[in-house]
Design a protein around this motif. Structure first.
Motif, mmCIF file in Angstrom:
data_model
loop_
_atom_site.group_PDB
_atom_site.id
_atom_site.type_symbol
_atom_site.label_atom_id
_atom_site.label_comp_id
_atom_site.label_asym_id
_atom_site.label_seq_id
_atom_site.Cartn_x
_atom_site.Cartn_y
_atom_site.Cartn_z
ATOM 1 N N ASN A 102 0.818 -1.219 0.000
ATOM 2 C CA ASN A 102 0.000 0.000 0.000
ATOM 3 C C ASN A 102 0.854 1.272 0.000
ATOM 4 O OD1 ASN A 102 -2.497 -1.400 0.018
ATOM 5 N ND2 ASN A 102 -2.159 -1.844 2.172
ATOM 6 N N ILE A 103 1.837 1.286 -0.863
ATOM 7 C CA ILE A 103 2.708 2.455 -0.987
ATOM 8 C C ILE A 103 1.952 3.548 -1.727
ATOM 9 C CG2 ILE A 103 4.848 3.335 -1.999
ATOM 10 C CD1 ILE A 103 5.995 0.478 -1.555
ATOM 11 N N ASN A 104 1.901 4.723 -1.109
ATOM 12 C CA ASN A 104 1.187 5.841 -1.734
ATOM 13 C C ASN A 104 2.180 6.826 -2.346
ATOM 14 O OD1 ASN A 104 2.205 7.409 0.398
ATOM 15 N ND2 ASN A 104 0.351 7.135 1.610
ATOM 16 N N ARG A 105 1.665 7.846 -3.002
ATOM 17 C CA ARG A 105 2.516 8.814 -3.680
ATOM 18 C C ARG A 105 3.436 9.545 -2.702
ATOM 19 N NH1 ARG A 105 2.497 11.086 -8.871
ATOM 20 N NH2 ARG A 105 1.762 8.970 -9.242
ATOM 21 N N ALA A 106 2.943 9.867 -1.503
ATOM 22 C CA ALA A 106 3.771 10.565 -0.524
ATOM 23 C C ALA A 106 4.982 9.713 -0.132
ATOM 24 C CB ALA A 106 2.947 10.926 0.710
ATOM 25 N N ALA A 107 4.778 8.431 0.076
ATOM 26 C CA ALA A 107 5.888 7.542 0.433
ATOM 27 C C ALA A 107 6.860 7.394 -0.737
ATOM 28 C CB ALA A 107 5.364 6.177 0.870
ATOM 29 N N PHE A 108 6.328 7.295 -1.950
ATOM 30 C CA PHE A 108 7.182 7.202 -3.139
ATOM 31 C C PHE A 108 8.030 8.462 -3.275
ATOM 32 C CE2 PHE A 108 8.142 7.712 -7.642
ATOM 33 C CZ PHE A 108 8.677 6.466 -7.952
ATOM 34 N N ASN A 109 7.409 9.622 -3.099
ATOM 35 C CA ASN A 109 8.152 10.884 -3.192
ATOM 36 C C ASN A 109 9.213 10.992 -2.090
ATOM 37 O OD1 ASN A 109 6.671 11.607 -5.425
ATOM 38 N ND2 ASN A 109 5.286 12.937 -4.305
ATOM 39 N N ALA A 110 8.894 10.487 -0.901
ATOM 40 C CA ALA A 110 9.874 10.490 0.196
ATOM 41 C C ALA A 110 11.075 9.622 -0.165
ATOM 42 C CB ALA A 110 9.218 9.993 1.489
ATOM 43 N N LEU A 111 10.818 8.487 -0.790
ATOM 44 C CA LEU A 111 11.896 7.613 -1.230
ATOM 45 C C LEU A 111 12.807 8.343 -2.224
ATOM 46 C CD1 LEU A 111 11.971 3.954 -2.079
ATOM 47 C CD2 LEU A 111 12.431 5.530 -3.945
ATOM 48 N N VAL A 112 12.213 9.067 -3.164
ATOM 49 C CA VAL A 112 12.997 9.825 -4.140
ATOM 50 C C VAL A 112 13.849 10.875 -3.428
ATOM 51 C CG1 VAL A 112 12.879 11.422 -6.108
ATOM 52 C CG2 VAL A 112 11.408 9.385 -6.049
ATOM 53 N N GLU A 113 13.277 11.565 -2.455
ATOM 54 C CA GLU A 113 14.033 12.558 -1.692
ATOM 55 C C GLU A 113 15.210 11.911 -0.965
ATOM 56 O OE1 GLU A 113 11.508 14.792 0.949
ATOM 57 O OE2 GLU A 113 10.081 15.224 -0.656
ATOM 58 N N ASP A 114 14.979 10.734 -0.386
ATOM 59 C CA ASP A 114 16.049 10.043 0.326
ATOM 60 C C ASP A 114 17.142 9.580 -0.633
ATOM 61 O OD1 ASP A 114 14.842 10.463 2.791
ATOM 62 O OD2 ASP A 114 13.831 8.517 2.802
ATOM 63 N N LEU A 115 16.770 9.161 -1.821
ATOM 64 C CA LEU A 115 17.768 8.783 -2.817
ATOM 65 C C LEU A 115 18.589 10.004 -3.239
ATOM 66 C CD1 LEU A 115 19.179 6.824 -4.693
ATOM 67 C CD2 LEU A 115 17.260 7.080 -6.306
ATOM 68 N N GLN A 116 17.916 11.130 -3.455
ATOM 69 C CA GLN A 116 18.643 12.356 -3.816
ATOM 70 C C GLN A 116 19.609 12.763 -2.707
ATOM 71 O OE1 GLN A 116 15.014 14.552 -4.727
ATOM 72 N NE2 GLN A 116 15.912 15.028 -6.718
ATOM 73 N N LYS A 117 19.191 12.620 -1.488
ATOM 74 C CA LYS A 117 20.044 12.959 -0.338
ATOM 75 C C LYS A 117 21.304 12.084 -0.343
ATOM 76 C CE LYS A 117 19.778 12.970 4.727
ATOM 77 N NZ LYS A 117 18.895 12.649 5.863
ATOM 78 N N ALA A 118 21.137 10.794 -0.598
ATOM 79 C CA ALA A 118 22.279 9.876 -0.639
ATOM 80 C C ALA A 118 23.204 10.203 -1.813
ATOM 81 C CB ALA A 118 21.796 8.430 -0.727
ATOM 82 N N MET A 119 22.626 10.556 -2.952
ATOM 83 C CA MET A 119 23.459 10.917 -4.103
ATOM 84 C C MET A 119 24.204 12.221 -3.835
ATOM 85 S SD MET A 119 21.292 9.639 -7.463
ATOM 86 C CE MET A 119 19.780 10.553 -7.127
ATOM 87 N N ASP A 120 23.531 13.190 -3.219
ATOM 88 C CA ASP A 120 24.195 14.447 -2.855
ATOM 89 C C ASP A 120 25.367 14.174 -1.911
ATOM 90 O OD1 ASP A 120 22.523 16.140 -4.316
ATOM 91 O OD2 ASP A 120 21.246 16.632 -2.594
#
Length: 147
Positions: A102-120
């Motif tokens: 039951n992954i929603n858009r907010a959780a998906f967007n949070a995952l993207v933010e966390d990936l960007q943070k790790a790449m940064d």
């Protein structure tokens, strides 16, 4: 994350969704793999990414009972393939891996933010980050569950 970068990322992801609608992620040339630091760099980025996911209250509940070691291994494989590295992804499909969560858009967007943070954190250039995100964006259809 500042507003300009967040807006830029949202536009990129939306554009990638339109561009890749109905297609599967293609292999990149190996120059992106090199920019990400090859396998050692991908392992470091993945370690930081997973640590952020587990610390983020928006995403951490989705990882209860998950083998973190296996998760990291499969993420490295997937990132390696998507960046054009000499790897093969041996995990389950995105749809199968995420069904019933039951992954929603907010959780998906949070995952993207966390990936960007790790790449940064690992000094991946913004343009290269966007190239990887464009390859990952179409997967949202198999990850997000719409009610």
């Amino acid at each position: 994350m500042n507003l300009v970068r967040r807006t830029s990322t949202a536009v990129l992801v939306a554009g990638a969704l339109v561009a890749f609608l109905g297609s599967s992620p293609a292999r990149a040339d190996d120059s992106l793999y090199e920019v990400f630091g090859e396998k050692a760099g991908l392992v470091k980025i993945t370690d930081d990414f997973v640590a952020d996911l587990l610390a983020d209250p928006r995403t951490s509940p989705y990882f209860d009972g998950v083998s973190i070691k296996r998760l990291k291994e499969k993420l490295v494989e997937q990132f390696c393939v998507l960046t054009g590295g000499p790897c093969e992804y041996t995990g389950r499909t995105m749809k199968r891996s995420h069904e019933g969560l039951n992954i929603n858009r907010a959780a998906f967007n949070a995952l993207v933010e966390d990936l960007q943070k790790a790449m940064d954190k690992n000094d991946v250039p913004f343009r290269s980050q966007n190239k990887l995100l464009a390859k990952l964006a179409p997967m949202y259809r198999d990850i997000e569950e719409r009610n």
